[in-house]
Write an enzyme that holds these catalytic residues in place. Structure first.
Site: not given
Length: 264
Positions: A54, A56, A156, A213, A218
């Site tokens: 995941d 960011e 992603d 987030h 996450d």
């Protein structure tokens, strides 16, 4: 004054056969053509290991439009799960220094919890990809066909990594070219739809952990959903090549399933 009425035998009302036939329409499935659910059955999994990922990335308020010239990954977390017992084996976690928009926006920090000092001295994406590749090869049990990445949405590995790598002319290893979208996996298993990670946690009555987030938090939450689906009998398969249904309602659900981070 009296009056008399002629008695007539009432006849039952019969609907027009054409009207009845016109209403005999089967409700279409909520998500296109999925296998029958096998609740609670232990499945022999296609993949021995799942790598939950995941990212960011740099961002700003929607009202200001997309961040230019390219959105950059600033957190790169991965957790390796074994599908034999659904336990965590190891994890990779690295913050990444952006080079095009090196100053994080206040919105980005507010959303992700990542402050400027957490990325300033970190390696760039190309270096992190090399680090990750070394980490991957440290486990000799991982082979080309026995593991798959799992994401919550397609953003992603379909958008974030390819777009930044293309802009910066960074080669992407082949193993990033296919993945499992856990939202599609849930839809396949239940013939129902969940908008994102938070709804999936609610469905399985799981407590949200950490900060929403935050990439590593996450990932931990997505791992819990992946475990629940696996223990409930879902056999994970690659979903990145799936195409949307031809019906308008299913096209909408498909768009939501591949939607970016805000639906995570």
């Amino acid at each position: 004054m009296s009056s008399s009425f002629q008695s007539t035998k009432s006849t039952p009302f019969v609907e027009n056969s054409k009207l009845v036939k016109s209403r005999e329409v089967k409700t279409p499935p909520k998500y296109p053509s999925f296998a029958k659910r096998r609740t609670g059955q232990k499945m022999s999994q296609q993949f021995e290991y799942l790598l939950i990922l995941d990212f960011e990335a740099t961002c700003q308020e929607n009202s200001k439009g997309p961040i230019l010239p390219v959105q950059e990954i600033i957190e790169f977390p991965v957790v390796q799960l074994s599908t034999s017992d659904w336990k965590e084996i190891r994890r990779f976690h690295q913050y990444v220094r952006p080079t095009e928009s090196s100053k994080l926006t206040s919105f980005c920090t507010s959303l992700t919890g990542i402050i400027q000092e957490m990325v300033d001295e970190k390696p760039t994406l190309s270096d992190v990809l090399e680090e990750f590749n070394k980490w991957l090869k440290e486990d000799s049990r991982l082979e080309n066909n026995n593991f798959a990445f799992v994401t919550c949405g397609d953003w992603d590995l379909k958008v974030a990594l390819p777009n930044e790598a293309k802009f910066k002319n960074i080669p992407i290893p082949d193993y990033f070219h296919q993945w499992i979208n856990v939202k599609k996996a849930y839809a396949e298993h239940t013939n129902d739809f969940a908008r994102g990670m938070m709804q999936l946690l609610k469905i399985y009555k799981l407590q949200h952990q950490g900060r929403h987030h935050s990439g590593i938090d996450d990932v931990a939450n997505i791992c819990e959903v992946v475990r629940c689906l696996g223990k409930d009998g879902h056999n994970y398969r690659i979903t990145s090549n799936d195409q949307p249904s031809t019906t308008s309602s299913n096209r909408r659900r498909f768009r939501e399933a591949v939607a970016p981070k805000m639906n995570k």
